[in-house]
Design a protein around this motif. Structure first.
Motif, PDB file in Angstrom:
ATOM      1  N   GLY A  38       0.831  -1.191   0.000  1.00  0.00           N
ATOM      2  CA  GLY A  38       0.000   0.000   0.000  1.00  0.00           C
ATOM      3  C   GLY A  38       0.867   1.242   0.000  1.00  0.00           C
ATOM      4  O   GLY A  38       2.101   1.152   0.038  1.00  0.00           O
ATOM      5  N   PRO A  39       0.234   2.417  -0.045  1.00  0.00           N
ATOM      6  CA  PRO A  39       1.003   3.650  -0.056  1.00  0.00           C
ATOM      7  C   PRO A  39       1.699   3.905   1.278  1.00  0.00           C
ATOM      8  O   PRO A  39       1.369   3.294   2.301  1.00  0.00           O
ATOM      9  N   ARG A  40       2.654   4.802   1.258  1.00  0.00           N
ATOM     10  CA  ARG A  40       3.336   5.234   2.480  1.00  0.00           C
ATOM     11  C   ARG A  40       2.442   6.260   3.188  1.00  0.00           C
ATOM     12  O   ARG A  40       1.686   6.976   2.540  1.00  0.00           O
ATOM     13  N   PRO A  41       2.534   6.368   4.497  1.00  0.00           N
ATOM     14  CA  PRO A  41       1.664   7.287   5.236  1.00  0.00           C
ATOM     15  C   PRO A  41       1.836   8.771   4.892  1.00  0.00           C
ATOM     16  O   PRO A  41       0.841   9.487   4.757  1.00  0.00           O
ATOM     17  N   LYS A  42       3.070   9.237   4.740  1.00  0.00           N
ATOM     18  CA  LYS A  42       3.247  10.683   4.514  1.00  0.00           C
ATOM     19  C   LYS A  42       2.579  11.174   3.228  1.00  0.00           C
ATOM     20  O   LYS A  42       1.912  12.201   3.260  1.00  0.00           O
ATOM     21  N   PRO A  43       2.707  10.479   2.094  1.00  0.00           N
ATOM     22  CA  PRO A  43       2.004  10.970   0.898  1.00  0.00           C
ATOM     23  C   PRO A  43       0.485  11.021   1.068  1.00  0.00           C
ATOM     24  O   PRO A  43      -0.186  11.802   0.402  1.00  0.00           O
ATOM     25  N   LEU A  44      -0.048  10.188   1.966  1.00  0.00           N
ATOM     26  CA  LEU A  44      -1.493  10.256   2.215  1.00  0.00           C
ATOM     27  C   LEU A  44      -1.892  11.601   2.822  1.00  0.00           C
ATOM     28  O   LEU A  44      -3.046  12.021   2.711  1.00  0.00           O
ATOM     29  N   MET A  45      -0.926  12.274   3.449  1.00  0.00           N
ATOM     30  CA  MET A  45      -1.203  13.632   3.941  1.00  0.00           C
ATOM     31  C   MET A  45      -1.519  14.551   2.764  1.00  0.00           C
ATOM     32  O   MET A  45      -2.393  15.426   2.867  1.00  0.00           O
ATOM     33  N   MET A  46      -0.819  14.359   1.648  1.00  0.00           N
ATOM     34  CA  MET A  46      -1.091  15.178   0.468  1.00  0.00           C
ATOM     35  C   MET A  46      -2.432  14.808  -0.148  1.00  0.00           C
ATOM     36  O   MET A  46      -3.161  15.672  -0.634  1.00  0.00           O
ATOM     37  N   VAL A  47      -2.780  13.525  -0.114  1.00  0.00           N
ATOM     38  CA  VAL A  47      -4.093  13.099  -0.609  1.00  0.00           C
ATOM     39  C   VAL A  47      -5.198  13.741   0.227  1.00  0.00           C
ATOM     40  O   VAL A  47      -6.204  14.219  -0.309  1.00  0.00           O
ATOM     41  N   ALA A  48      -5.013  13.780   1.544  1.00  0.00           N
ATOM     42  CA  ALA A  48      -6.013  14.392   2.419  1.00  0.00           C
ATOM     43  C   ALA A  48      -6.200  15.873   2.078  1.00  0.00           C
ATOM     44  O   ALA A  48      -7.329  16.363   1.998  1.00  0.00           O
ATOM     45  N   LEU A  49      -5.098  16.572   1.867  1.00  0.00           N
ATOM     46  CA  LEU A  49      -5.174  17.989   1.524  1.00  0.00           C
ATOM     47  C   LEU A  49      -5.857  18.184   0.178  1.00  0.00           C
ATOM     48  O   LEU A  49      -6.782  18.994   0.049  1.00  0.00           O
ATOM     49  N   ALA A  50      -5.423  17.442  -0.832  1.00  0.00           N
ATOM     50  CA  ALA A  50      -6.005  17.578  -2.170  1.00  0.00           C
ATOM     51  C   ALA A  50      -7.490  17.248  -2.164  1.00  0.00           C
ATOM     52  O   ALA A  50      -8.311  17.973  -2.730  1.00  0.00           O
ATOM     53  N   GLY A  51      -7.852  16.156  -1.501  1.00  0.00           N
ATOM     54  CA  GLY A  51      -9.260  15.758  -1.455  1.00  0.00           C
ATOM     55  C   GLY A  51     -10.135  16.763  -0.738  1.00  0.00           C
ATOM     56  O   GLY A  51     -11.229  17.087  -1.199  1.00  0.00           O
ATOM     57  N   CYS A  52      -9.646  17.275   0.378  1.00  0.00           N
ATOM     58  CA  CYS A  52     -10.415  18.238   1.168  1.00  0.00           C
ATOM     59  C   CYS A  52     -10.701  19.507   0.372  1.00  0.00           C
ATOM     60  O   CYS A  52     -11.840  19.938   0.237  1.00  0.00           O
ATOM     61  N   THR A  53      -9.664  20.092  -0.174  1.00  0.00           N
ATOM     62  CA  THR A  53      -9.848  21.356  -0.887  1.00  0.00           C
ATOM     63  C   THR A  53     -10.571  21.147  -2.215  1.00  0.00           C
ATOM     64  O   THR A  53     -11.372  21.981  -2.634  1.00  0.00           O
ATOM     65  N   ALA A  54     -10.342  20.013  -2.889  1.00  0.00           N
ATOM     66  CA  ALA A  54     -11.035  19.736  -4.148  1.00  0.00           C
ATOM     67  C   ALA A  54     -12.544  19.639  -3.933  1.00  0.00           C
ATOM     68  O   ALA A  54     -13.328  20.180  -4.716  1.00  0.00           O
ATOM     69  N   MET A  55     -12.952  18.963  -2.861  1.00  0.00           N
ATOM     70  CA  MET A  55     -14.385  18.855  -2.563  1.00  0.00           C
ATOM     71  C   MET A  55     -14.992  20.228  -2.293  1.00  0.00           C
ATOM     72  O   MET A  55     -16.095  20.534  -2.755  1.00  0.00           O
ATOM     73  N   ASP A  56     -14.260  21.048  -1.539  1.00  0.00           N
ATOM     74  CA  ASP A  56     -14.738  22.416  -1.283  1.00  0.00           C
ATOM     75  C   ASP A  56     -14.935  23.182  -2.577  1.00  0.00           C
ATOM     76  O   ASP A  56     -15.978  23.800  -2.798  1.00  0.00           O
ATOM     77  N   VAL A  57     -13.906  23.174  -3.413  1.00  0.00           N
ATOM     78  CA  VAL A  57     -13.938  23.974  -4.646  1.00  0.00           C
ATOM     79  C   VAL A  57     -15.079  23.530  -5.548  1.00  0.00           C
ATOM     80  O   VAL A  57     -15.836  24.364  -6.055  1.00  0.00           O
ATOM     81  N   ILE A  58     -15.245  22.235  -5.742  1.00  0.00           N
ATOM     82  CA  ILE A  58     -16.340  21.755  -6.603  1.00  0.00           C
ATOM     83  C   ILE A  58     -17.695  22.112  -6.006  1.00  0.00           C
ATOM     84  O   ILE A  58     -18.612  22.516  -6.717  1.00  0.00           O
ATOM     85  N   SER A  59     -17.833  22.007  -4.692  1.00  0.00           N
ATOM     86  CA  SER A  59     -19.097  22.371  -4.040  1.00  0.00           C
ATOM     87  C   SER A  59     -19.397  23.862  -4.226  1.00  0.00           C
ATOM     88  O   SER A  59     -20.525  24.236  -4.551  1.00  0.00           O
ATOM     89  N   ILE A  60     -18.395  24.693  -4.022  1.00  0.00           N
ATOM     90  CA  ILE A  60     -18.578  26.144  -4.167  1.00  0.00           C
ATOM     91  C   ILE A  60     -18.899  26.497  -5.617  1.00  0.00           C
ATOM     92  O   ILE A  60     -19.815  27.282  -5.889  1.00  0.00           O
ATOM     93  N   LEU A  61     -18.156  25.920  -6.555  1.00  0.00           N
ATOM     94  CA  LEU A  61     -18.419  26.200  -7.971  1.00  0.00           C
ATOM     95  C   LEU A  61     -19.810  25.734  -8.385  1.00  0.00           C
ATOM     96  O   LEU A  61     -20.496  26.398  -9.173  1.00  0.00           O
TER      97      LEU A  61
END
Length: 137
Positions: A38-61
């Motif tokens: 499976g993936p390494r834990p630290k890169p999952l921090m970037m996935v969390a950031l990307a997913g969080c902000t992406a959901m916000d942006v699509i919802s706002i748009l």
């Protein structure tokens, strides 16, 4: 409000966690005892950031009645060289494609996510430098 997760040891350096009913396996590279299950834990921090902000942006748009043909969030992280290795910065690239995309509204959606809504950004900002840019492809 408190949240909790567990990670269960599988074997060697592999662990399995469950988040919202979805199993996530993490593991280490072979040179440090892992078997790449499976993936390494630290890169999952970037996935969390990307997913969080992406959901916000699509919802706002969506509320602005704007639907891009393509939307992607790329996060680039800079790690320290010394142990404990940790991120000292992350740069977020918001990529949009579509006809007649109003740049002002895209900027507003991204800004609202970064300043008001994305809890991952808010948490990370306390620990590292966060920057972002918008690209229209």
């Amino acid at each position: 409000m408190k949240e909790s997760i567990n990670v269960k040891w599988l074997d060697n350096m592999a662990f399995e966690g469950e988040v919202d009913g979805h199993k996530i396996k993490v593991d280490a590279r072979a040179d440090v005892g892992g078997t790449n299950q499976g993936p390494r834990p630290k890169p999952l921090m970037m996935v969390a950031l990307a997913g969080c902000t992406a959901m916000d942006v699509i919802s706002i748009l969506s509320k602005m009645r704007i639907k891009p043909e393509y939307f992607n969030v790329n996060v680039q992280g800079e790690l320290t060289e010394e142990h404990p290795k940790h991120y000292i910065s992350m740069h977020i690239i918001y990529e949009f494609k579509g006809k007649d995309l109003p740049i002002g509204k895209l900027e507003k959606a991204v800004q609202l996510s970064q300043d008001n809504y994305c809890g991952v950004s808010a948490s990370y900002r306390k620990a590292m430098k966060l920057t972002y840019e918008i690209k229209i492809l």
